[in-house]
Write a protein that holds these residues in place. Structure first.
Motif, PDB file in Angstrom:
ATOM      1  N   ARG A 179      35.197 -53.733  84.596  1.00  0.00           N
ATOM      2  CA  ARG A 179      36.516 -53.589  83.979  1.00  0.00           C
ATOM      3  C   ARG A 179      36.444 -53.685  82.459  1.00  0.00           C
ATOM      4  O   ARG A 179      37.363 -53.255  81.771  1.00  0.00           O
ATOM      5  N   TRP A 180      35.358 -54.260  81.958  1.00  0.00           N
ATOM      6  CA  TRP A 180      35.095 -54.176  80.523  1.00  0.00           C
ATOM      7  C   TRP A 180      34.310 -52.907  80.211  1.00  0.00           C
ATOM      8  O   TRP A 180      34.573 -52.223  79.219  1.00  0.00           O
ATOM      9  N   PHE A 185      33.051 -47.466  77.537  1.00  0.00           N
ATOM     10  CA  PHE A 185      31.895 -46.575  77.642  1.00  0.00           C
ATOM     11  C   PHE A 185      31.900 -45.483  76.574  1.00  0.00           C
ATOM     12  O   PHE A 185      30.848 -45.129  76.033  1.00  0.00           O
ATOM     13  N   SER A 186      33.059 -44.942  76.249  1.00  0.00           N
ATOM     14  CA  SER A 186      33.109 -43.870  75.244  1.00  0.00           C
ATOM     15  C   SER A 186      32.661 -44.359  73.873  1.00  0.00           C
ATOM     16  O   SER A 186      32.172 -43.577  73.054  1.00  0.00           O
ATOM     17  N   GLN A 187      32.812 -45.653  73.603  1.00  0.00           N
ATOM     18  CA  GLN A 187      32.347 -46.221  72.337  1.00  0.00           C
ATOM     19  C   GLN A 187      30.865 -46.567  72.375  1.00  0.00           C
ATOM     20  O   GLN A 187      30.215 -46.648  71.332  1.00  0.00           O
ATOM     21  N   LEU A 188      30.331 -46.763  73.574  1.00  0.00           N
ATOM     22  CA  LEU A 188      28.921 -47.109  73.719  1.00  0.00           C
ATOM     23  C   LEU A 188      28.019 -45.875  73.714  1.00  0.00           C
ATOM     24  O   LEU A 188      26.890 -45.923  73.220  1.00  0.00           O
ATOM     25  N   LEU A 189      28.504 -44.779  74.252  1.00  0.00           N
ATOM     26  CA  LEU A 189      27.674 -43.588  74.431  1.00  0.00           C
ATOM     27  C   LEU A 189      27.070 -43.053  73.129  1.00  0.00           C
ATOM     28  O   LEU A 189      25.916 -42.595  73.135  1.00  0.00           O
ATOM     29  N   ILE A 230      19.338 -46.567  78.267  1.00  0.00           N
ATOM     30  CA  ILE A 230      20.044 -47.626  78.991  1.00  0.00           C
ATOM     31  C   ILE A 230      20.209 -48.854  78.105  1.00  0.00           C
ATOM     32  O   ILE A 230      21.279 -49.472  78.052  1.00  0.00           O
ATOM     33  N   LEU A 231      19.150 -49.208  77.390  1.00  0.00           N
ATOM     34  CA  LEU A 231      19.221 -50.345  76.472  1.00  0.00           C
ATOM     35  C   LEU A 231      20.236 -50.096  75.362  1.00  0.00           C
ATOM     36  O   LEU A 231      21.011 -50.988  74.998  1.00  0.00           O
ATOM     37  N   LEU A 232      20.231 -48.894  74.811  1.00  0.00           N
ATOM     38  CA  LEU A 232      21.133 -48.583  73.701  1.00  0.00           C
ATOM     39  C   LEU A 232      22.592 -48.610  74.138  1.00  0.00           C
ATOM     40  O   LEU A 232      23.456 -49.101  73.407  1.00  0.00           O
ATOM     41  N   ILE A 233      22.882 -48.094  75.302  1.00  0.00           N
ATOM     42  CA  ILE A 233      24.273 -48.013  75.743  1.00  0.00           C
ATOM     43  C   ILE A 233      24.782 -49.372  76.214  1.00  0.00           C
ATOM     44  O   ILE A 233      25.791 -49.888  75.714  1.00  0.00           O
ATOM     45  N   TYR A 234      24.100 -49.953  77.172  1.00  0.00           N
ATOM     46  CA  TYR A 234      24.663 -51.101  77.885  1.00  0.00           C
ATOM     47  C   TYR A 234      24.316 -52.451  77.259  1.00  0.00           C
ATOM     48  O   TYR A 234      25.110 -53.390  77.339  1.00  0.00           O
ATOM     49  N   CYS A 235      23.147 -52.563  76.669  1.00  0.00           N
ATOM     50  CA  CYS A 235      22.686 -53.867  76.193  1.00  0.00           C
ATOM     51  C   CYS A 235      22.965 -54.064  74.702  1.00  0.00           C
ATOM     52  O   CYS A 235      23.804 -54.883  74.319  1.00  0.00           O
ATOM     53  N   TYR A 236      22.285 -53.294  73.859  1.00  0.00           N
ATOM     54  CA  TYR A 236      22.401 -53.520  72.418  1.00  0.00           C
ATOM     55  C   TYR A 236      23.604 -52.808  71.805  1.00  0.00           C
ATOM     56  O   TYR A 236      24.174 -53.289  70.823  1.00  0.00           O
ATOM     57  N   ALA A 239      26.414 -55.193  72.158  1.00  0.00           N
ATOM     58  CA  ALA A 239      26.364 -56.254  71.146  1.00  0.00           C
ATOM     59  C   ALA A 239      26.856 -55.746  69.795  1.00  0.00           C
ATOM     60  O   ALA A 239      27.520 -56.474  69.047  1.00  0.00           O
ATOM     61  N   ALA A 240      26.541 -54.495  69.474  1.00  0.00           N
ATOM     62  CA  ALA A 240      26.996 -53.924  68.205  1.00  0.00           C
ATOM     63  C   ALA A 240      28.518 -53.779  68.181  1.00  0.00           C
ATOM     64  O   ALA A 240      29.160 -54.022  67.149  1.00  0.00           O
ATOM     65  N   LEU A 241      29.103 -53.390  69.308  1.00  0.00           N
ATOM     66  CA  LEU A 241      30.565 -53.289  69.377  1.00  0.00           C
ATOM     67  C   LEU A 241      31.221 -54.643  69.156  1.00  0.00           C
ATOM     68  O   LEU A 241      32.234 -54.756  68.453  1.00  0.00           O
TER      69      LEU A 241
END
Length: 335
Positions: A179-180, A185-189, A230-236, A239-241
């Motif tokens: 739900r988060w 996701f559009s900001q992570l991609l 995967i690391l760039l989108i979901y993990c780091y 954290a940047a967001l």
């Protein structure tokens, strides 16, 4: 609009030490607050020695989830060892999503039952079905909690940490990670596309607002090509967001233009500034590379040794083949 900044044009050739021995750092790239230094093998035969390790996305099969907190996984590769990264997550509609707590090693064709996994979707019923599916990864802000709960056989253990993590974004979704994730996701991609994979790359150091927050290493370039997005989108990226939401900023020094003579002089000063910036970033990386001194053996399987690292604000695991590190995931707990 943010632009990619290539701050160091030529890769350094001097190998690092400790956990990162036999590797050389590449150029420093940035996208907003997230900065990355790629890691590359010093020798060509290193890639060849590690070719037996299977890439995770194309090799992993989720056999199913017989009960909450338990996953059955299979290595589809018939002649390659699969080192499954720490803290991967599996999402399926209408089922209780799960995440792993630690590095998992599966020999060629091996099926493994793992009973210390986390349910990451509080109050959702249904078990995961068999699939060769893609996986995600826990956000950096949840990884210390997941690390410290490895071996605990209680599927609800991560819900409290997920709820606290969501509140840092100003939302209250309890223990429901998706739900988060879905609205974010559009900001992570964009992180996946902005910080591009370099030829021959096998790992990276991740910096947030100039501070080293993670070091990730894969056995070979084919493995890294699957893991890095995967690391760039979901993990780091996550954290940047969060850092952006908190109003953090990069601390960059101002270029001294006093007495500037011409464009050649400007270019020389820019190159000197880039070299100095790279040196400061590499100093952080060299310090973390010495954390092998604090590693402890937790498992031996398929001829590989798994070691856990917990020292000060750093946590993670390393996988050794003989004396070489073939997989590494180190992350900072306090951002």
């Amino acid at each position: 609009m943010m632009e990619i900044q290539v701050k160091q044009e030529a890769a350094e050739t001097s190998p690092l030490m400790g956990l990162l021995a036999h590797l050389a750092p590449g150029p420093l790239l940035s996208w907003g607050l997230l900065e990355v230094i790629g890691l590359f093998p010093v020798s060509v035969d290193q890639e060849q020695r590690h070719a037996r390790f299977a890439p995770p996305l194309r090799s992993l099969e989720l056999v199913g989830s017989p009960s909450y907190g338990t996953l059955v996984l299979r290595n589809r590769a018939t002649d390659g060892v699969l080192v499954l990264p720490m803290h991967v997550g599996f999402f399926q509609p209408g089922a209780q999503n799960h995440a792993t707590s630690r590095v998992l090693i599966l020999d060629a064709g091996e099926t493994l039952t793992v009973d210390d996994c986390f349910c990451i979707q509080q109050s959702q019923s249904g078990t995961l079905r068999q699939a060769q599916q893609r996986f995600c990864m826990l956000p950096l802000g949840l990884r210390r909690a997941a690390f410290e709960l490895q071996g605990v056989k209680d599927f609800s253990q991560l819900w409290k940490a997920i709820a606290a993590y969501s509140r840092r974004y100003g939302i209250n979704y309890g223990g429901h990670l998706e739900r988060w994730l879905r609205p974010s996701f559009s900001q992570l991609l964009p992180y996946r596309h902005a910080l591009e994979l370099q030829p021959g790359q096998v790992g990276a150091a991740f910096f947030l607002a100039g501070r080293l927050v993670g070091v990730e290493l894969a056995p070979n370039s084919a493995y890294w090509a699957e893991l890095m997005p995967i690391l760039l989108i979901y993990c780091y990226g996550a954290a940047a967001l969060l850092a952006q939401r908190q109003g953090r900023a990069l601390a960059r020094s101002t270029l001294d233009l006093t007495g500037l003579r011409d464009l050649d002089d400007l270019q020389r000063r820019l190159e000197e500034a880039r070299r100095e910036e790279q040196r400061l970033y590499l100093a952080q990386l060299c310090s973390v590379a010495e954390l092998h001194k604090h590693a402890r053996l937790v498992e031996v399987h398929a001829g590989l040794r798994v070691l856990s690292i917990s020292h000060s604000e750093w946590f993670g695991q390393a996988v050794y083949a003989d004396s070489e590190v073939v997989y590494l995931s180190l992350f900072r707990s306090e951002l």
